[in-house]
Design an enzyme around this catalytic site. Structure first.
Site, short mmCIF file in Angstrom:
data_model
loop_
_atom_site.label_atom_id
_atom_site.label_comp_id
_atom_site.label_asym_id
_atom_site.label_seq_id
_atom_site.Cartn_x
_atom_site.Cartn_y
_atom_site.Cartn_z
N HIS A 141 36.82 42.06 39.86
CA HIS A 141 35.69 41.19 40.13
C HIS A 141 34.52 41.60 39.26
O HIS A 141 34.32 42.79 39.02
CB HIS A 141 35.30 41.27 41.62
CG HIS A 141 34.53 40.09 42.06
ND1 HIS A 141 33.18 39.99 41.87
CD2 HIS A 141 34.94 38.93 42.64
CE1 HIS A 141 32.78 38.82 42.33
NE2 HIS A 141 33.82 38.15 42.80
N ASP A 163 41.12 36.38 46.55
CA ASP A 163 42.31 35.57 46.30
C ASP A 163 43.61 36.30 46.60
O ASP A 163 44.67 35.69 46.58
CB ASP A 163 42.32 35.10 44.84
CG ASP A 163 41.20 34.14 44.59
OD1 ASP A 163 41.04 33.22 45.41
OD2 ASP A 163 40.47 34.31 43.61
C1 LIG Z 1 37.64 38.30 37.83
C2 LIG Z 1 37.64 38.82 36.41
C3 LIG Z 1 37.59 37.65 35.42
C4 LIG Z 1 36.38 39.66 36.23
O1 LIG Z 1 36.51 40.32 35.07
P1 LIG Z 1 35.33 40.87 34.13
O2 LIG Z 1 34.19 41.38 34.91
O3 LIG Z 1 35.04 39.83 33.10
O4 LIG Z 1 36.04 42.11 33.52
P2 LIG Z 1 36.99 42.13 32.25
O5 LIG Z 1 37.93 40.98 32.26
O6 LIG Z 1 36.10 42.31 31.07
O7 LIG Z 1 37.82 43.46 32.51
C5 LIG Z 1 37.28 44.79 32.39
C6 LIG Z 1 38.44 45.77 32.32
O8 LIG Z 1 39.17 45.75 33.55
C7 LIG Z 1 40.50 45.28 33.32
N1 LIG Z 1 40.81 44.31 34.38
C8 LIG Z 1 39.97 43.46 35.00
N2 LIG Z 1 40.63 42.73 35.90
C9 LIG Z 1 41.91 43.13 35.86
C10 LIG Z 1 43.06 42.73 36.55
N3 LIG Z 1 43.02 41.77 37.46
N4 LIG Z 1 44.23 43.34 36.26
C11 LIG Z 1 44.29 44.33 35.33
N5 LIG Z 1 43.20 44.74 34.62
C12 LIG Z 1 42.04 44.14 34.89
C13 LIG Z 1 40.46 44.56 31.98
O9 LIG Z 1 41.71 44.54 31.34
C14 LIG Z 1 39.44 45.41 31.24
O10 LIG Z 1 40.08 46.61 30.84
P3 LIG Z 1 39.67 47.35 29.48
O11 LIG Z 1 38.23 47.73 29.65
O12 LIG Z 1 40.61 48.50 29.40
O13 LIG Z 1 39.86 46.35 28.38
C15 LIG Z 1 38.90 39.70 36.13
O14 LIG Z 1 38.92 40.81 36.99
C16 LIG Z 1 40.18 38.89 36.26
O15 LIG Z 1 40.56 38.21 35.32
N6 LIG Z 1 40.88 39.00 37.43
C17 LIG Z 1 42.11 38.27 37.66
C18 LIG Z 1 41.80 36.83 38.08
C19 LIG Z 1 41.26 36.76 39.48
O16 LIG Z 1 41.79 37.34 40.41
N7 LIG Z 1 40.19 35.97 39.63
C20 LIG Z 1 39.57 35.73 40.90
C21 LIG Z 1 38.21 36.34 40.96
S1 LIG Z 1 37.53 36.21 42.59
#
Ligand SMILES: CC(C)(COP(=O)(O)OP(=O)(O)OC[C@H]1O[C@@H](n2cnc3c(N)ncnc32)[C@H](O)[C@@H]1OP(=O)(O)O)[C@@H](O)C(=O)NCCC(=O)NCCS
Length: 378
Positions: free
Chosen positions: A260, A314
């Site tokens: 998140h 989720d």
């Molecule tokens: C929600 C979300 C977009 C937020 O992400 P964000 O703040 O933009 O963070 P990032 O996508 O930049 O990720 C930061 C790091 O954590 C890791 N990470 C984040 N979410 C992850 C996940 N669900 N699974 C594995 N790794 C994850 C990324 O790979 C990244 O790693 P790195 O620094 O080694 O490259 C992301 O966690 C995600 O895509 N989750 C899955 C989709 C989901 O469940 N969405 C519902 C949200 S309520």
């Protein structure tokens, strides 16, 4: 004035709001100052929707009127049902919902958003009709007739009735109502921001909600709950979890339902949803998906240790809906029918001091390029 570019507007405030707040370090979520744990324990979705929209808990008379207003506006016009009949049955329910909500705006004179009374009725119609639209689509696409709402049933029980023509198991209404409370609002997320950008043009609330539905659909936002259940079904058994998760993360794939932007601890909604899962399975028999989900959480904790990535809202919600025999592609529409109260709360708040969204950009292209005629291009 030059500004730093923040991809995804991370950390950039887009509004001043009193609707809800998240403490991502402590894992605390409040709606209008009240913790979600307390709302789930004592409130109902409809009461919480009122709280979000109008800033305070209703007194007895106001609540009775609010419930009646919602009850009297649950039906959708035949023309909306006819419109849905023309959509391809294999299409995604979020697209059908978005189309139907946009079309609703053509039937109701909600265009003057300075009319406070009219805005109240628009909010009533949207909160009341979204479940009917979702259930109608769920039935029409399988060749079944839509089922009109039943006035003797509460908001959540009636939704199940409109889906299946039978009222649900007694505890399902309560558990589902808590799920709706937990999905009703979550500060400045992608769909709320989308709705507010549309609202800032003074577009009508049906258009505001239709655009928010579009943003909610994506797998990085509301679409994740659907992906979670598909993943749990693909894993198949608890024994296969460690290998699957290891391989998944080695391939740099994200685990759906984890992570998140704001929470650095387990999402408080995921904690409540996990308890609701346990209550549901205690009363109605377990689900193989739950055992797999718990194993996935353990494996992810092991492998993502130190990254601050935990289950989000989720992760467990899909397991609950699956046990309630709700089709997987309806999970995100369920999210929308809860979140509509949060979207509209932000819409009403913004209207009091509206300013058209018109952000800036950092231009990274060329200037002074010559136009090359078609016959001279390589
Ligand atoms: C929600 C979300 C977009 C937020 O992400 P964000 O703040 O933009 O963070 P990032 O996508 O930049 O990720 C930061 C790091 O954590 C890791 N990470 C984040 N979410 C992850 C996940 N669900 N699974 C594995 N790794 C994850 C990324 O790979 C990244 O790693 P790195 O620094 O080694 O490259 C992301 O966690 C995600 O895509 N989750 C899955 C989709 C989901 O469940 N969405 C519902 C949200 S309520």
């Amino acid at each position: 004035m030059p500004h730093d570019f923040m991809p995804g507007l991370a950390g950039v405030p887009a509004a001043k709001s009193a609707v809800s707040d998240v403490d991502g370090e402590r894992g605390v979520l409040v709606y209008r100052g009240i913790r979600v744990e307390e709302l789930c324990a004592s409130s109902s979705y409809l009461e919480t929707a009122y709280l979000l929209l109008f800033g305070q808990l209703p007194n007895r008379d106001t609540f009775t009127r609010w419930q009646q207003d919602i009850m009297h506006h649950r039906r959708v016009k035949y023309s909306i049902v006819d419109l849905m009949k023309c959509l391809p049955e294999q299409g995604h329910p979020m697209d059908a919902l978005q189309a139907a909500v946009a079309a609703l705006g053509m039937f109701y004179p909600g265009r003057n958003v300075k009319d406070v009374e009219n805005n109240y009725w628009s909010a009533v119609r949207l909160v009341a009709k979204l479940p009917t639209i979702v259930a109608t689509w769920a039935r029409l696409r399988h060749g079944n007739d839509a089922i009109p709402p039943r006035d003797d049933l509460g908001f959540s029980e009636n939704f199940f009735y409109m889906l299946t023509e039978t009222p649900p198991h007694p505890s399902w209404g309560e558990i589902f109502d808590d799920c709706l409370i937990l999905h009703a609002e979550h500060t400045m997320n992608a769909s709320t921001f989308t709705g507010l950008v549309t609202a800032s043009t003074l577009a009508d609330p049906y258009t505001v909600v239709a655009s928010a539905i579009g943003a909610l659909k994506g797998p990085l936002h509301g679409g994740a709950n659907e992906e979670v259940v598909l993943m749990l079904k693909e894993i198949g058994t608890p024994e296969r979890v460690p290998g699957y998760i290891d391989e998944h993360l080695k391939n740099k794939k994200k685990l759906m339902g984890f992570g998140h932007r704001v929470y650095k601890v387990k999402d408080p909604r995921a904690i409540i949803l996990q308890r609701l899962c346990e209550r549901l399975f205690h009363e109605c028999g377990t689900s193989p998906l739950y055992d797999i989900a718990v194993k996935v959480e353990q494996a992810a904790e092991e492998l993502l240790k130190g990254k601050g990535i935990y289950p989000n809202v989720d992760f467990y919600s899909g397991v609950i809906y699956d046990k309630m025999a709700i089709e997987t592609d309806l999970f995100t529409p369920l999210f929308a029918m809860a979140r509509v109260s949060g979207w509209l709360a932000h819409w009403l708040e913004q209207l009091r001091e509206n300013k058209l969204f018109r952000p800036d950009q950092i231009y990274a292209g060329d200037h002074n390029r010559p136009y090359v005629p078609l016959d001279q291009r390589a």
